[in-house]
Design a protein around this motif. Structure first.
Motif, mmCIF file in Angstrom:
data_model
loop_
_atom_site.group_PDB
_atom_site.id
_atom_site.type_symbol
_atom_site.label_atom_id
_atom_site.label_comp_id
_atom_site.label_asym_id
_atom_site.label_seq_id
_atom_site.Cartn_x
_atom_site.Cartn_y
_atom_site.Cartn_z
ATOM 1 N N SER A 155 -8.084 0.127 -11.969
ATOM 2 C CA SER A 155 -9.255 0.946 -11.636
ATOM 3 C C SER A 155 -9.123 1.650 -10.292
ATOM 4 C CB SER A 155 -10.507 0.062 -11.619
ATOM 5 O OG SER A 155 -10.380 -0.975 -10.648
ATOM 6 N N LEU A 156 -7.926 1.682 -9.734
ATOM 7 C CA LEU A 156 -7.756 2.395 -8.472
ATOM 8 C C LEU A 156 -8.184 3.845 -8.641
ATOM 9 C CD1 LEU A 156 -4.330 1.269 -6.938
ATOM 10 C CD2 LEU A 156 -6.596 0.976 -5.950
ATOM 11 N N PRO A 157 -8.993 4.370 -7.742
ATOM 12 C CA PRO A 157 -9.371 5.784 -7.842
ATOM 13 C C PRO A 157 -8.146 6.669 -7.664
ATOM 14 C CG PRO A 157 -10.063 4.858 -5.733
ATOM 15 C CD PRO A 157 -9.602 3.705 -6.576
ATOM 16 N N GLN A 158 -8.137 7.784 -8.367
ATOM 17 C CA GLN A 158 -6.979 8.666 -8.362
ATOM 18 C C GLN A 158 -6.529 9.103 -6.965
ATOM 19 O OE1 GLN A 158 -5.265 9.215 -11.049
ATOM 20 N NE2 GLN A 158 -3.719 10.346 -9.896
ATOM 21 N N PRO A 159 -7.448 9.434 -6.035
ATOM 22 C CA PRO A 159 -6.984 9.845 -4.707
ATOM 23 C C PRO A 159 -6.208 8.754 -3.974
ATOM 24 C CG PRO A 159 -9.256 10.498 -5.022
ATOM 25 C CD PRO A 159 -8.912 9.578 -6.163
ATOM 26 N N THR A 160 -6.408 7.474 -4.373
ATOM 27 C CA THR A 160 -5.714 6.400 -3.686
ATOM 28 C C THR A 160 -4.238 6.373 -4.067
ATOM 29 O OG1 THR A 160 -7.738 5.113 -3.741
ATOM 30 C CG2 THR A 160 -5.716 3.915 -3.254
ATOM 31 N N VAL A 161 -3.944 6.677 -5.335
ATOM 32 C CA VAL A 161 -2.566 6.641 -5.810
ATOM 33 C C VAL A 161 -1.944 7.990 -5.526
ATOM 34 C CG1 VAL A 161 -1.073 6.114 -7.745
ATOM 35 C CG2 VAL A 161 -3.317 5.047 -7.596
ATOM 36 N N LEU A 162 -1.434 8.154 -4.331
ATOM 37 C CA LEU A 162 -0.915 9.449 -3.891
ATOM 38 C C LEU A 162 0.541 9.592 -4.246
ATOM 39 C CD1 LEU A 162 -2.513 9.574 -0.340
ATOM 40 C CD2 LEU A 162 -3.350 10.642 -2.442
ATOM 41 N N LYS A 163 0.963 10.804 -4.530
ATOM 42 C CA LYS A 163 2.370 11.127 -4.721
ATOM 43 C C LYS A 163 2.852 11.862 -3.490
ATOM 44 C CE LYS A 163 2.732 9.793 -9.079
ATOM 45 N NZ LYS A 163 3.650 8.779 -9.530
ATOM 46 N N PRO A 193 -0.957 1.880 -11.306
ATOM 47 C CA PRO A 193 -2.016 1.029 -11.839
ATOM 48 C C PRO A 193 -1.556 0.312 -13.100
ATOM 49 C CG PRO A 193 -2.926 3.129 -11.152
ATOM 50 C CD PRO A 193 -1.441 3.260 -11.030
ATOM 51 N N GLY A 194 -1.750 -1.015 -13.123
ATOM 52 C CA GLY A 194 -1.334 -1.816 -14.268
ATOM 53 C C GLY A 194 0.020 -2.473 -14.116
ATOM 54 N N ASP A 195 0.833 -2.047 -13.145
ATOM 55 C CA ASP A 195 2.152 -2.657 -12.926
ATOM 56 C C ASP A 195 1.988 -4.076 -12.391
ATOM 57 O OD1 ASP A 195 3.376 -0.369 -13.724
ATOM 58 O OD2 ASP A 195 4.088 0.239 -11.739
ATOM 59 N N ARG A 196 2.854 -4.974 -12.858
ATOM 60 C CA ARG A 196 2.865 -6.334 -12.325
ATOM 61 C C ARG A 196 3.566 -6.350 -10.976
ATOM 62 N NH1 ARG A 196 4.304 -11.177 -16.309
ATOM 63 N NH2 ARG A 196 3.744 -12.222 -14.347
ATOM 64 N N GLY A 246 -9.233 -4.141 -3.336
ATOM 65 C CA GLY A 246 -9.218 -3.407 -4.596
ATOM 66 C C GLY A 246 -7.860 -2.892 -5.024
ATOM 67 N N TYR A 247 -6.812 -3.257 -4.289
ATOM 68 C CA TYR A 247 -5.472 -2.807 -4.673
ATOM 69 C C TYR A 247 -4.869 -3.660 -5.799
ATOM 70 C CZ TYR A 247 -5.173 0.343 -0.666
ATOM 71 O OH TYR A 247 -5.378 1.370 0.214
ATOM 72 N N PHE A 248 -5.158 -4.982 -5.755
ATOM 73 C CA PHE A 248 -4.598 -5.914 -6.738
ATOM 74 C C PHE A 248 -5.706 -6.471 -7.615
ATOM 75 C CE2 PHE A 248 -0.519 -7.464 -4.338
ATOM 76 C CZ PHE A 248 -0.002 -6.188 -4.433
ATOM 77 N N LYS A 283 0.829 -1.202 0.000
ATOM 78 C CA LYS A 283 0.000 0.000 0.000
ATOM 79 C C LYS A 283 0.871 1.263 0.000
ATOM 80 C CE LYS A 283 -3.933 -2.094 2.427
ATOM 81 N NZ LYS A 283 -4.731 -2.103 3.673
ATOM 82 N N THR A 284 1.938 1.237 0.797
ATOM 83 C CA THR A 284 2.848 2.390 0.838
ATOM 84 C C THR A 284 3.509 2.604 -0.510
ATOM 85 O OG1 THR A 284 3.294 2.031 3.191
ATOM 86 C CG2 THR A 284 4.901 3.337 1.959
ATOM 87 N N ALA A 285 3.934 1.507 -1.165
ATOM 88 C CA ALA A 285 4.583 1.620 -2.473
ATOM 89 C C ALA A 285 3.642 2.221 -3.507
ATOM 90 C CB ALA A 285 5.078 0.249 -2.933
ATOM 91 N N ILE A 286 2.358 1.840 -3.433
ATOM 92 C CA ILE A 286 1.375 2.386 -4.374
ATOM 93 C C ILE A 286 1.118 3.853 -4.077
ATOM 94 C CG2 ILE A 286 -1.047 2.253 -5.075
ATOM 95 C CD1 ILE A 286 -0.849 -0.805 -4.578
#
Length: 477
Positions: free
Chosen positions: A88-96, A41-44, A73-75, A31-34
């Motif tokens: 399909s991860l929502p944008q707010p989930t994939v934080l920078k 999203p889409g990375d193996r 819903g992460y994988f 989760k931290t890495a994401i």
């Protein structure tokens, strides 16, 4: 200030001393890495069996973590295609990570960032004119037919055949008589300076440096244990007498005698002899940075300073970045005979060696005659591009700048009036998508001139020059 996204290394290691169960630790690591943008999203993601082996865990522990991440819903499991980060991860989930970092000065440092070069960028040869098919064939041949031993660790001093080719080339083209054993292959000027100073310097040594001088060498030297002594230059190059007045027993002097960086004049023969005499009497070393002497368009070139060295005081530095392409990361240094043993000792401790495949391919490129043919072609091409760029830019920009051509090199200097601010102008031009550098930033103590440094090697033709000149004019206005 700008917002910069940090991209930390993917860390999936677990801490067996924590009370948190191992499968939950794995979930948290992913989760931290994401969230930090290391996984998108889409990375193996690693196969459960492989990750279990890597972490020395039971396969069931990793399977449980993957099921939880899938349920949340992460994988997304795709059968034989493996498991991926859910597209399909929502944008707010994939934080920078939005750590605020200081902005790099936009007009100070030459861009070496791995991105596509921008128009007028310094330090680049004509990337469109390099014989890529020939080069690819040579690299492929070496990759297919090299003996297995060559895939071990490379020699820290360089590939023997390349060292031989460099020694032969320098003897013929630059009048530098040297043995292959004196040639050390490096990854660039910084590595050359590191090797040289580690071999010859002691903490606190005084170091003559041209003022203005090569801007990318200065930060490295200032971070070393040497003491930088700025020495002004005039139309004859480094003012040796002024250097002697400021620091008569400096341990080093670094010069760009064939094409002074950045002003473009040559170090006169009288100054060359004076510099050599000083080094001999003071027991000092001269580092000759001969970075683009191959490209001269007017008159006969003066010999390399090293070719005049009768007392073994010159350390000669060259590079393949300008004559081939900078992505090679290959350069070389010719050590004085008296210092070869020290260079060897330091190289064995300091260098991991340059990649064999590239060194061997360059050696083949030289041995088969491609190197000489390429240089001949480039001299003609650059002479044409240089004249076209100067003529069109001067015509379009008019009295705002004065461009006086120097006999050689891959850049030109557009001089500005004293009341101009070249740093501000360069920033405006860079915001307009160009890559222009202010001359004043290359000075240390001497009174700075106002000017803009422009690389012309990749200006393709008159139409390209006109397009760029108009962009310059619009941005300057």
């Amino acid at each position: 200030m700008t917002l910069a996204a940090q991209k930390p290394e993917l860390d999936l290691h677990i801490d067996r001393t924590l009370e948190l169960p191992m499968y939950q630790q794995i979930c948290q690591r992913f989760k931290t890495a994401i969230e930090q943008g290391h996984l998108h999203p889409g990375d193996r993601v690693p196969a459960a069996r492989a990750l279990a082996a890597e972490l020395n865990l039971a396969r069931g522990t990793v399977d449980m973590a993957y099921r939880i991440l899938t349920d949340e819903g992460y994988f997304q499991v795709r059968g034989a295609a493996g498991t991926i980060v859910s597209p399909s991860l929502p944008q707010p989930t994939v934080l920078k990570s939005q750590a605020v970092l200081p902005e790099q000065p936009s007009a100070v440092v030459i861009e070496h960032n791995g991105k596509a070069p921008r128009p007028l960028q310094l330090g680049l040869p004509a990337l469109d004119a390099f014989p890529r098919k020939v080069w690819n064939r040579l690299v492929t041949h070496r990759l297919r037919y090299s003996e297995p031993m060559r895939f071990g660790y490379p020699h820290p001093a360089g590939y023997d055949q390349l060292r031989e080719r460099i020694a032969t080339y320098l003897g013929v083209s630059r009048g530098v008589a040297c043995l292959p054993e004196q040639v050390f292959v490096t990854t660039g000027l910084r590595n050359t300076l590191e090797l040289t100073l580690s071999s010859l310097s002691t903490p606190g040594d005084a170091f003559w440096f041209e003022d203005p001088g090569y801007i990318l060498a200065r930060p490295f030297l200032q971070n070393e244990a040497v003491r930088l002594v700025p020495v002004p230059v005039d139309e004859d190059g480094m003012m040796v007498e002024e250097g002697k007045r400021r620091e008569p027993y400096a341990k080093f002097a670094m010069v760009t005698p064939s094409h002074q960086s950045p002003l473009g004049m040559m170090l006169s023969l009288e100054r060359r002899m004076a510099l050599l005499e000083w080094a001999d009497q003071a027991g000092s070393w001269i580092i000759e940075d001969d970075y683009d002497s191959e490209f001269r368009y007017q008159g006969r070139p003066l010999p390399a300073l090293k070719s005049l060295d009768r007392n073994d005081r010159v350390v000669y530095s060259g590079t393949f970045s300008k004559v081939m392409f900078p992505g090679l990361r290959l350069a070389y240094v010719v050590a004085p005979i008296s210092a070869v043993a020290r260079f060897n000792a330091v190289a064995n401790n300091l260098n991991a060696g340059c990649p064999y495949l590239l060194q061997a391919s360059v050696a083949d490129f030289m041995a088969d005659g491609h190197f000489a043919r390429h240089l001949k072609k480039m001299r003609s091409l650059y002479a044409e591009r240089r004249l076209v760029t100067q003529r069109v830019f001067q015509q379009v920009l008019g009295d705002r700048v004065r461009i006086d051509l120097r006999p050689g090199g891959l850049h030109m200097l557009a001089k500005l009036a004293d009341h101009e601010n070249d740093v501000l102008l360069a920033e405006q031009l860079n915001l307009a998508g160009l890559s222009v550098y202010p001359l004043s930033r290359w000075y240390i103590q001497a009174k700075p001139q106002q000017g803009l440094l422009l690389g012309f090697a990749n200006v393709l033709d008159e139409n390209d020059a006109m397009r760029l000149a108009l962009r310059l004019k619009e941005a300057l206005q």
